[in-house]
Design a protein around this motif. Structure first.
Motif, mmCIF file in Angstrom:
data_model
loop_
_atom_site.group_PDB
_atom_site.id
_atom_site.type_symbol
_atom_site.label_atom_id
_atom_site.label_comp_id
_atom_site.label_asym_id
_atom_site.label_seq_id
_atom_site.Cartn_x
_atom_site.Cartn_y
_atom_site.Cartn_z
ATOM 1 N N ILE A 1 0.847 -1.197 0.000
ATOM 2 C CA ILE A 1 0.000 0.000 0.000
ATOM 3 C C ILE A 1 0.880 1.244 0.000
ATOM 4 C CG2 ILE A 1 -1.703 1.314 1.330
ATOM 5 C CD1 ILE A 1 -2.800 -1.436 2.285
ATOM 6 N N GLY A 2 1.884 1.268 0.862
ATOM 7 C CA GLY A 2 2.807 2.393 0.894
ATOM 8 C C GLY A 2 3.551 2.554 -0.417
ATOM 9 N N ASP A 3 3.997 1.442 -0.984
ATOM 10 C CA ASP A 3 4.701 1.487 -2.265
ATOM 11 C C ASP A 3 3.814 2.068 -3.356
ATOM 12 O OD1 ASP A 3 6.854 0.336 -0.977
ATOM 13 O OD2 ASP A 3 6.517 -1.668 -1.829
ATOM 14 N N PHE A 4 2.532 1.671 -3.375
ATOM 15 C CA PHE A 4 1.614 2.170 -4.395
ATOM 16 C C PHE A 4 1.451 3.691 -4.287
ATOM 17 C CE2 PHE A 4 -2.417 3.588 -5.988
ATOM 18 C CZ PHE A 4 -2.441 3.043 -7.256
ATOM 19 N N PHE A 5 1.179 4.181 -3.085
ATOM 20 C CA PHE A 5 0.956 5.615 -2.924
ATOM 21 C C PHE A 5 2.240 6.419 -3.122
ATOM 22 C CE2 PHE A 5 -3.029 4.139 -1.177
ATOM 23 C CZ PHE A 5 -3.929 5.060 -1.718
ATOM 24 N N SER A 6 3.398 5.837 -2.835
ATOM 25 C CA SER A 6 4.672 6.505 -3.125
ATOM 26 C C SER A 6 4.878 6.630 -4.626
ATOM 27 C CB SER A 6 5.848 5.731 -2.519
ATOM 28 O OG SER A 6 5.816 5.819 -1.123
ATOM 29 N N ALA A 7 4.459 5.607 -5.358
ATOM 30 C CA ALA A 7 4.604 5.625 -6.816
ATOM 31 C C ALA A 7 3.566 6.513 -7.496
ATOM 32 C CB ALA A 7 4.500 4.198 -7.363
ATOM 33 N N HIS A 8 2.510 6.886 -6.769
ATOM 34 C CA HIS A 8 1.428 7.707 -7.330
ATOM 35 C C HIS A 8 1.132 8.894 -6.408
ATOM 36 C CE1 HIS A 8 0.974 3.725 -9.152
ATOM 37 N NE2 HIS A 8 0.630 4.407 -10.233
ATOM 38 N N PRO A 9 2.088 9.805 -6.263
ATOM 39 C CA PRO A 9 1.898 10.924 -5.333
ATOM 40 C C PRO A 9 0.790 11.886 -5.750
ATOM 41 C CG PRO A 9 3.871 11.248 -6.643
ATOM 42 C CD PRO A 9 3.375 9.861 -6.939
ATOM 43 N N GLN A 10 0.315 11.776 -6.976
ATOM 44 C CA GLN A 10 -0.757 12.651 -7.433
ATOM 45 C C GLN A 10 -2.108 12.288 -6.810
ATOM 46 O OE1 GLN A 10 0.892 10.357 -9.128
ATOM 47 N NE2 GLN A 10 -0.326 9.407 -10.725
ATOM 48 N N ILE A 11 -2.200 11.126 -6.180
ATOM 49 C CA ILE A 11 -3.443 10.730 -5.519
ATOM 50 C C ILE A 11 -3.503 11.394 -4.151
ATOM 51 C CG2 ILE A 11 -4.793 8.820 -4.573
ATOM 52 C CD1 ILE A 11 -3.541 7.023 -6.704
ATOM 53 N N ASN A 12 -4.568 12.116 -3.905
ATOM 54 C CA ASN A 12 -4.782 12.756 -2.612
ATOM 55 C C ASN A 12 -5.248 11.687 -1.626
ATOM 56 O OD1 ASN A 12 -6.283 13.994 -0.424
ATOM 57 N ND2 ASN A 12 -6.012 15.906 -1.512
#
Length: 148
Positions: free
Chosen positions: A79-90
């Motif tokens: 989950i952390g890896d996904f959001f790190s790879a997609h910082p444009q997601i609020n």
């Protein structure tokens, strides 16, 4: 037992000095409410009567001295890896959309807490729904320009 003398912050950590002079720190990721707080909000704390806890009334946040002795450092996770790879997601908006408290979502992202299998599925389903929504975007020309 150790007691708290004072606390202070760096850009990425919270520090605590005990009455005996020992200094401990934790990454702010361990305390998402403090991580997202302003400098003024962080400084507005009270050390408890028994000097074993800290209270931020305006943030509704409490930290016990034992939190500084814990070695449950953030661990990498999908989950952390996904959001790190997609910082444009609020993250706050996403958490609200799927019905998860933003502080809890931050703890999942930073590896402070591990979501249950049911919660992982809720997050995955929410991300899949977001992907479907983004994938359905089409720009159509009309007389005034483009519309979605």
């Amino acid at each position: 037992m150790e007691t708290i003398k004072t606390i202070w912050f760096s850009q990425s950590s919270i520090f605590m000095q005990t009455e005996k002079g020992a200094i401990f720190s934790r990454p702010l990721e361990a305390f998402p409410l403090l991580k997202n707080a302003t400098e003024f909000e962080r400084k507005n704390f009270k050390i408890g009567k028994f000097k074993d806890d800290i209270r931020w009334e305006d943030l509704d946040e409490d930290i016990h001295i034992n939190s500084f002795f814990s070695d449950d450092a953030p661990k990498p996770n999908l989950i952390g890896d996904f959001f790190s790879a997609h910082p444009q997601i609020n993250v706050s908006s996403f958490a609200k959309q799927i019905g998860i408290n933003k502080s809890l979502m931050a703890k999942y992202i930073y590896g402070i807490k591990t979501p249950s299998e049911k919660r992982k599925k809720e997050i995955q389903d929410g991300l899949n729904q977001l992907a479907k929504s983004l994938n359905s975007v089409q720009f159509v020309s009309d007389t005034d320009g483009y519309i979605i």
